[in-house]
Design an enzyme around this catalytic site. Structure first.
Site, short mmCIF file in Angstrom:
data_model
loop_
_atom_site.label_atom_id
_atom_site.label_comp_id
_atom_site.label_asym_id
_atom_site.label_seq_id
_atom_site.Cartn_x
_atom_site.Cartn_y
_atom_site.Cartn_z
N GLY A 206 -24.29 15.72 -72.21
CA GLY A 206 -22.95 16.55 -72.23
C GLY A 206 -22.15 15.96 -73.54
CB CYS A 207 -19.53 17.34 -75.77
SG CYS A 207 -18.46 17.66 -74.43
CE1 TYR A 208 -14.26 14.94 -74.41
CE2 TYR A 208 -15.07 16.24 -72.32
CZ TYR A 208 -13.99 16.11 -73.44
OH TYR A 208 -13.05 16.69 -73.45
CB ALA B 181 -19.02 11.24 -78.50
CD GLU C 251 -16.56 15.43 -77.14
OE1 GLU C 251 -16.59 16.71 -76.93
OE2 GLU C 251 -17.32 14.61 -76.82
#
Lengths: 337, 337, 337, 337
Positions: free
Chosen positions: D150-152, D155, D240
């Protein structure tokens, strides 16, 4: 890529918005070598620190024509007035130049002086080729000084060329909309985030310096008119849309419009004809001009909408397109759509 | 505020952007009482939960004309087509109505049917007053049905009225720019944040429904022309700018322009003449139309730029301005600039 | 409104973002009279030309304490350092002052000097009341100098007060997000539209001047901790959100959280408890602080989110709220939610 | 480019934001051939008409595993739940898959079922490699199913890995901020331009589905904690930022932080350590994660800020990075920073 060394390209004025993108494009270009980047305001800084997004690992130097004049070519991204002497100094050392300023765009000297004041290199006035490759590609290939067009003229001329060539344009209203990057990097009340967020406003009304440039080139194409042109700032970063409302001497059918624009786009890798009106997002970070043209039965006018990225096709990537032509490379090299 | 009870005002369709602002303005109005708020989509919810920023502590009800017809007046914020039957039902119960839709704006029935299809209350067609108070204020005061103008016609007519009245307009190009709220509350690909962020795009080219409304009213003012009109969506929420390029039958001097606009603004609390081009931020959340007009010597045209808040002067607050007139109240009550 | 004349209020520094809004609020306030507006940068201009949206028809003057000291009260919107001498001069003439700067917020002089350097009016240091009306309302009513809180402390303290008062806070992380107007009106690379459009970035990491102010007031409320605080700039104009992650000495149930916050909001017209997380749009152009608090079972922490308008509750309208209290007026007069 | 044919790559679900970028990257990739693009919603349309900016000249087809299963690899960009059966069907035909959904990210089945419900291909549960190349690069190279993070989590894990590996993390608060593209292409009230312009708001508070994924991978790295995680929507398109506030079991000096992060970035072409806090613009349209870490003396915590493009490193370009590894190609091919 070639048996001879890649042309070495200097970017002078690389700390401005357009200059920085030019540096990035040259740095990643498969056939050019970035010889140096110079700046008047950020000497000693890494370009990659000033613009992390461009990832160009080079220090900004003070321009030294003796030293930097060893390049094969230069992109000069100076303000008008300041550009001409630099172009002249580089030409003396044999450097071929693409100049992003307005200093060499106009071919009539009184017109230049009216809009910009005294010229900084009068001996070169008239020596440049107007660097709109879709119109002047052959001349660009042979040129030593290429005057990269302004962003508004680029979009307007690509939008109107087929109509202008038909010699049927009687009047045209160009309502232009630009992102804030078009106002340059210098902070001001006008470019403050708070001034432009949730705002839109006309500027330079009746007195925008791109007007004589548009008139000059429309006349050259076949439409000797005084263009009605107004620019507006919009709350976005990069991107430019020109909405052109054209009065013609005779009615155009949609079929004629479609044919004329298909013919115009033919063989031009960066001219894209769209069946629906373009948005500026469609062309962000590209050298593409996306155009939609339609005959409006109700008013008898022809409407043409054209979108470009003001910093790319309106400045930096068009400069690279010109360099490609000047060095006999494929027009799209390093700036593929 | 008065010895008789305050007029009770219903807002039907209060869950749309304009309806919600209308409810807020009525709710805080010193001389009106908000009788009820209705909605087709959010029945049972608190308006204050749907729009926390408006702080209207009222539940959205299903419209029941028998029950809600006890109001003295109503603002109807329905889509065209759906509005007319509601207006008719409210009129039967004696409710005076300001209708935000297009259903009663046009005075020519074939024109209505061409642009919108069959009318939903043909027996009332032609009974309404066009609710641009700066032009039709006296008639509005006596009206039972007020057709609140569209946002683009509002800005365009306020911008062009002085020129139209002089009967010197020969042609006009109106390039209009609106915030995304103008596209309404219904989510769609077009109104998705990602579609509009960093974008600007024309829409409804050659076929925008505000065109016949503009033509009708310009003709009534003295300019019987086919207006060239194109709307654009811009990456902002509220706000609208119309840029008008006017060809006149005779040249206008700047002095004549200035006099005509000063005269036009005189006594009109919401018409503001500006010495510089307006930005849409200048009028956000107000009922003001801010106008800049200039004679352009170079082209012989007159340029007029007018900014409004599309949801306020273009819809909700203009409705309150109309209600003020209908009930003999000061025009600015509750919507002071 | 009263049998004695309305208090006359000077706004010094009215050409900044917050000062201009203060001038607007005083100008339209039913119980104050705007005595004058002064500026250091735009002397002679009309405030209504600098900020058309505020429609304050007054010329910006150079501050002359002898002349302007005839006011009953003043809102001073100067940068820290520059504010203290002006406050002192106004106090000498008996003017009651609400100071928007940081000069009188801290009660510990070494702390002030550590963060801001030498104080500009040391004789007055310690004389001010910290102007958070929800905490210090009674003291504000009697004060001659009110130190209007910083925007981040305002939101953070209103968010955390119920927890701090319970003396159960052991640690708190405050992640704050502000619109660009928080960075002030001076144009800079940081506030250039192009720097912030499509961007978000932390700033002042580990060294933000609002930290000692938050710590001072949290300690006064019952939480003597070193707050972890980081501010971020976001691509919007007005608005501020603080996201607070609180470690407590004992677990809080949602019921206890709900009771504590309902109790906290009780009787406070500008504290709004929301059942869902707030957005900054919910409070734009208002004096409201909108708060959502929840016990997070998974981590045992309490999460609190609070939204304000940084220029209103975070500055200008809170100053008016303080003035209302100082002159015995209803707290909400002229700034009704 | 190679003497054997280039691997043919299918992109299933190419009409979503991430799928479309994946198609674009594969289409221009020097070592892959785009075999087909499929969609559930836009069958028959040209991808280049749905997303003009991507300029992929291919028609969106209905997925037919029999026909499309002739590809060597596939990027599956379906919602969770819908993805697993498609992955299973493609695996049956021998296609190696990078799955952008959450269906194969979790390694504990009850955890999956708690957050997402029944699994769509239970026989494959546990077969996938977690596709964070900076951590699992070797396993990715050999994998047949890669679960793209996932993107979160991407990061957050890239930001915290050096601290997690030291086994000194005791608690961490992750305050995450995402552009609206993270909410997907389906229009909704939440993603309406007017909802997000000039707004910022937390969402999924206490219940975001990326939390178990972060916890799983932090534990694997050496930090078995319950992460405090809250996501916020911001008024921008792509981008993000995660702001991480880390409580450690022992104080870290800035020197130790710098060494740990320099060591972590070493040899990782897409991990960029910055001396100043990153902005999301720094990484737009790239596969780069830009990180700033500092020891905060005042609180004893370590602060880490990491920026990615949620659609690129957070989805599409990371999928291509994984494909590069799976086919033995240079990790950066086609996605050079």
């Amino acid at each position: 890529m070639s048996c001879v060394a890649d042309p070495r390209v200097l970017v002078a004025g690389a700390s401005g918005f357009a200059g920085a993108i030019a540096a990035r494009l040259v740095d990643r270009h498969p056939a050019f070598e970035l010889s140096a980047v110079t700046s008047r305001s950020d000497i000693g800084k890494l370009l990659g620190d000033v613009y992390p997004q461009h990832r160009v690992d080079a220090a900004l130097q003070e321009l030294d024509v003796d030293r930097h004049g060893d390049a094969d070519a230069a992109i000069v991204a100076y303000p008008h007035g300041a550009a001409a002497p630099v172009v002249a100094a580089l030409r003396e050392r044999g450097v071929r130049v693409v100049d992003l300023s307005a200093d060499f765009r106009l071919r009539d000297r009184p017109t230049y002086e009216h809009w910009y004041g005294e010229h900084g290199a009068p001996e070169l006035f008239g020596d440049a080729v107007y660097g709109l490759p879709e119109v002047y590609g052959e001349q660009v290939a042979a040129a030593d000084i290429v005057a990269n067009p302004g962003c508004y003229p680029t979009a307007t001329l690509l939008a109107l060329a087929p109509l202008a060539r038909s010699e049927t344009i009687r009047d045209v209203v160009v309502d232009a909309k630009s992102g804030v990057s078009g106002a340059g990097r210098t902070p001001s009340a006008k470019t403050h985030f708070v001034s432009m967020a949730e705002n839109v406003t006309p500027y330079g009304v009746g007195a925008h310096r791109h007007m004589p440039e548009i008139d000059q080139e429309l006349a050259a194409l076949g439409a000797p008119i005084a263009t009605t042109f107004t620019a507006h700032l919009m709350p976005l970063d990069q991107g430019e849309l020109v909405s052109c409302y054209v009065t013609t001497s005779e009615p155009w059918s949609q079929e004629r419009v479609d044919e004329a624009y298909a013919d115009w786009a033919d063989g031009k890798p960066f001219v894209e004809i769209s069946a629906v009106p373009p948005g500026v997002r469609d062309v962000r970070d590209t050298n593409v001009c996306r155009i939609h043209a339609r005959a409006d039965e109700r008013t008898g006018k022809v409407f043409v909408f054209a979108a470009i990225d003001n910093l790319w096709k309106g400045a930096a990537s068009q400069a690279v397109q010109n360099l490609n032509l000047m060095f006999g490379l494929p027009e799209t090299l390093g700036i593929e759509p």
